[in-house]
Design a protein around this motif. Structure first.
Motif, PDB file in Angstrom:
ATOM      1  N   SER A   1       0.833  -1.205   0.000  1.00 29.93           N
ATOM      2  CA  SER A   1       0.000   0.000   0.000  1.00 29.93           C
ATOM      3  C   SER A   1       0.873   1.263   0.000  1.00 29.93           C
ATOM      4  O   SER A   1       2.044   1.230   0.403  1.00 29.93           O
ATOM      5  N   ILE A   2       0.284   2.364  -0.443  1.00 31.32           N
ATOM      6  CA  ILE A   2       0.947   3.665  -0.386  1.00 31.32           C
ATOM      7  C   ILE A   2       0.190   4.531   0.605  1.00 31.32           C
ATOM      8  O   ILE A   2      -0.937   4.957   0.347  1.00 31.32           O
ATOM      9  N   VAL A   3       0.804   4.749   1.757  1.00 33.58           N
ATOM     10  CA  VAL A   3       0.192   5.590   2.793  1.00 33.58           C
ATOM     11  C   VAL A   3       1.202   6.659   3.194  1.00 33.58           C
ATOM     12  O   VAL A   3       2.407   6.441   3.167  1.00 33.58           O
ATOM     13  N   THR A   4       0.699   7.820   3.555  1.00 42.98           N
ATOM     14  CA  THR A   4       1.583   8.896   3.991  1.00 42.98           C
ATOM     15  C   THR A   4       1.791   8.878   5.503  1.00 42.98           C
ATOM     16  O   THR A   4       2.685   9.538   6.009  1.00 42.98           O
ATOM     17  N   ASP A   5       0.964   8.113   6.207  1.00 42.46           N
ATOM     18  CA  ASP A   5       1.092   7.977   7.662  1.00 42.46           C
ATOM     19  C   ASP A   5       0.963   6.495   7.986  1.00 42.46           C
ATOM     20  O   ASP A   5      -0.122   5.911   7.857  1.00 42.46           O
ATOM     21  N   THR A   6       2.052   5.851   8.399  1.00 41.14           N
ATOM     22  CA  THR A   6       2.026   4.413   8.621  1.00 41.14           C
ATOM     23  C   THR A   6       1.124   4.010   9.792  1.00 41.14           C
ATOM     24  O   THR A   6       0.729   2.842   9.891  1.00 41.14           O
ATOM     25  N   ASP A   7       0.789   4.945  10.678  1.00 35.57           N
ATOM     26  CA  ASP A   7      -0.150   4.624  11.764  1.00 35.57           C
ATOM     27  C   ASP A   7      -1.503   4.198  11.212  1.00 35.57           C
ATOM     28  O   ASP A   7      -2.255   3.477  11.875  1.00 35.57           O
ATOM     29  N   LEU A   8      -1.803   4.648  10.006  1.00 39.00           N
ATOM     30  CA  LEU A   8      -3.080   4.298   9.378  1.00 39.00           C
ATOM     31  C   LEU A   8      -3.224   2.793   9.189  1.00 39.00           C
ATOM     32  O   LEU A   8      -4.332   2.253   9.228  1.00 39.00           O
ATOM     33  N   LEU A   9      -2.103   2.095   9.025  1.00 38.48           N
ATOM     34  CA  LEU A   9      -2.140   0.648   8.812  1.00 38.48           C
ATOM     35  C   LEU A   9      -2.702  -0.106  10.010  1.00 38.48           C
ATOM     36  O   LEU A   9      -3.107  -1.264   9.874  1.00 38.48           O
ATOM     37  N   ASP A  10      -2.740   0.522  11.167  1.00 39.00           N
ATOM     38  CA  ASP A  10      -3.228  -0.139  12.378  1.00 39.00           C
ATOM     39  C   ASP A  10      -4.713   0.093  12.633  1.00 39.00           C
ATOM     40  O   ASP A  10      -5.253  -0.428  13.618  1.00 39.00           O
ATOM     41  N   LYS A  11      -5.381   0.842  11.784  1.00 38.17           N
ATOM     42  CA  LYS A  11      -6.774   1.198  12.047  1.00 38.17           C
ATOM     43  C   LYS A  11      -7.701  -0.001  11.838  1.00 38.17           C
ATOM     44  O   LYS A  11      -7.574  -0.748  10.883  1.00 38.17           O
ATOM     45  N   ARG A  12      -8.644  -0.141  12.783  1.00 37.34           N
ATOM     46  CA  ARG A  12      -9.642  -1.206  12.719  1.00 37.34           C
ATOM     47  C   ARG A  12     -11.025  -0.623  13.014  1.00 37.34           C
ATOM     48  O   ARG A  12     -11.152   0.462  13.582  1.00 37.34           O
ATOM     49  N   LEU A  13     -12.052  -1.372  12.671  1.00 43.28           N
ATOM     50  CA  LEU A  13     -13.415  -0.920  12.953  1.00 43.28           C
ATOM     51  C   LEU A  13     -13.634  -0.750  14.453  1.00 43.28           C
ATOM     52  O   LEU A  13     -14.382   0.136  14.881  1.00 43.28           O
ATOM     53  N   SER A  14     -12.990  -1.595  15.235  1.00 49.15           N
ATOM     54  CA  SER A  14     -13.209  -1.567  16.686  1.00 49.15           C
ATOM     55  C   SER A  14     -12.742  -0.278  17.338  1.00 49.15           C
ATOM     56  O   SER A  14     -13.212   0.069  18.433  1.00 49.15           O
ATOM     57  N   ASP A  15     -11.811   0.467  16.700  1.00 51.69           N
ATOM     58  CA  ASP A  15     -11.365   1.715  17.313  1.00 51.69           C
ATOM     59  C   ASP A  15     -11.865   2.955  16.568  1.00 51.69           C
ATOM     60  O   ASP A  15     -11.368   4.057  16.786  1.00 51.69           O
ATOM     61  N   TYR A  16     -12.870   2.756  15.714  1.00 48.44           N
ATOM     62  CA  TYR A  16     -13.520   3.918  15.094  1.00 48.44           C
ATOM     63  C   TYR A  16     -14.587   4.434  16.046  1.00 48.44           C
ATOM     64  O   TYR A  16     -15.443   3.679  16.515  1.00 48.44           O
ATOM     65  N   LYS A  17     -14.556   5.717  16.347  1.00 45.20           N
ATOM     66  CA  LYS A  17     -15.465   6.299  17.338  1.00 45.20           C
ATOM     67  C   LYS A  17     -16.731   6.823  16.677  1.00 45.20           C
ATOM     68  O   LYS A  17     -16.685   7.728  15.834  1.00 45.20           O
ATOM     69  N   LYS A  18     -17.858   6.229  17.075  1.00 53.23           N
ATOM     70  CA  LYS A  18     -19.160   6.729  16.616  1.00 53.23           C
ATOM     71  C   LYS A  18     -19.644   7.753  17.631  1.00 53.23           C
ATOM     72  O   LYS A  18     -20.066   7.384  18.726  1.00 53.23           O
ATOM     73  N   VAL A  19     -19.573   9.027  17.257  1.00 57.73           N
ATOM     74  CA  VAL A  19     -19.887  10.086  18.221  1.00 57.73           C
ATOM     75  C   VAL A  19     -21.180  10.816  17.901  1.00 57.73           C
ATOM     76  O   VAL A  19     -21.654  11.610  18.705  1.00 57.73           O
ATOM     77  N   ASP A  20     -21.748  10.558  16.726  1.00 59.60           N
ATOM     78  CA  ASP A  20     -22.996  11.219  16.345  1.00 59.60           C
ATOM     79  C   ASP A  20     -23.665  10.398  15.251  1.00 59.60           C
ATOM     80  O   ASP A  20     -23.188   9.324  14.871  1.00 59.60           O
TER      81      ASP A  20
END
Length: 279
Positions: free
Chosen positions: A83-102
């Motif tokens: 993959s081509i990402v500009t921020d390697t932290d993005l590779l760790d993102k999962r649905l479980s840590d997405y915040k539903k705030v509204d």
């Protein structure tokens, strides 16, 4: 002269004793006729038929496990390293840590999960996220890649491509044969893998107002979208449909929009999560 079958039968009679019947298949159980030097039994009774199949089953199971590990390794490597990402932290993102705030972030999650179900069931779909930076578009898209890879037992391969960075890398590789070769292979993979995310489409135009894309930009984008119009795709952009049409033309808007019914999400109210610490 004895044939092979009679020789084998004679050896069995001389070396082995029938000591029972196999409870699984009804065939004879065999034990060694002579004990060990100390008088102990050389082995437990064995059913030649079942033992063979048990050994074969274990070998098949081991082969299957090794194949699964190999498939997983290739799929993870493609998403993590290809993959081509500009921020390697993005590779760790999962649905479980997405915040539903509204309501908006809840709808976005629901559409992502719906898209995942479509892809896993074999349907071809395009998911489109629009809205300002920091609303969570990239997070949900990367999370969808991992979810689809994992739920398919790593059979489905995914790539996450920051489009502006792809153009930049291709431009910088013009005088580098090895890098050109790598990127040419990447573009082939982008056109053929099970799911591609085109992230940050429109950022390469510069500024906050949509301008006109260069011919090179348009040709590259159209080539990718033409190949993926009947394959799974996620597009993240800050542009509206009107701005996409103005910047890239009707053909490209049409390719993006194909197979996206019910899977369009415009972030309008969500605050920049990178600023509020929600991601």
């Amino acid at each position: 002269m004895e044939n092979t079958e009679s020789i084998f039968s004679r050896i069995i009679r001389e070396k082995l004793n029938v000591t029972g019947t196999c409870p699984k298949c009804g065939e004879p159980l065999y034990s060694w006729a002579s004990p060990n030097a100390g008088g102990s039994t050389r082995s437990n009774p064995v059913c030649m038929k079942c033992s063979y199949h048990d050994i074969q089953h274990k070998a098949d199971k081991r082969t299957h496990e090794l194949a699964e590990k190999s498939i997983k390794a290739r799929t993870v490597k493609m998403l993590s390293n290809g993959s081509i990402v500009t921020d390697t932290d993005l590779l760790d993102k999962r649905l479980s840590d997405y915040k539903k705030v509204d309501q908006e972030t809840t709808v976005a999650m629901n559409k992502t999960q719906l898209f995942i179900r479509y892809v896993l069931s074999g349907e071809t779909k395009h998911l489109i996220f629009t809205g300002k930076s920091g609303s969570g578009k990239s997070h949900l898209s990367m999370a969808a890649c991992w979810e689809i890879a994992e739920q398919s037992n790593y059979d489905k391969k995914c790539l996450f491509i920051n489009y502006r960075e792809l153009l930049e890398q291709r431009k910088n590789a013009f005088n580098d044969p090895e890098e050109t070769k790598r990127l040419n292979q990447l573009v082939k993979d982008i056109k053929t893998v099970d799911l591609v995310v085109l992230d940050d489409l429109g950022a390469e135009l510069g500024g906050t107002t949509a301008g006109n894309a260069t011919n090179y930009n348009n040709d590259t984008l159209y080539s990718i979208l033409e190949a993926r119009q009947n394959k799974n795709l996620i597009v993240n952009t800050n542009l509206t449909s009107k701005e996409i049409r103005k910047s890239y033309g009707e053909r490209i808007l049409s390719r993006i929009s194909k197979n996206s019914e019910g899977l369009f999400m415009a972030f309008q109210n969500t605050k920049d999560k990178r600023m509020t610490g929600l991601e």
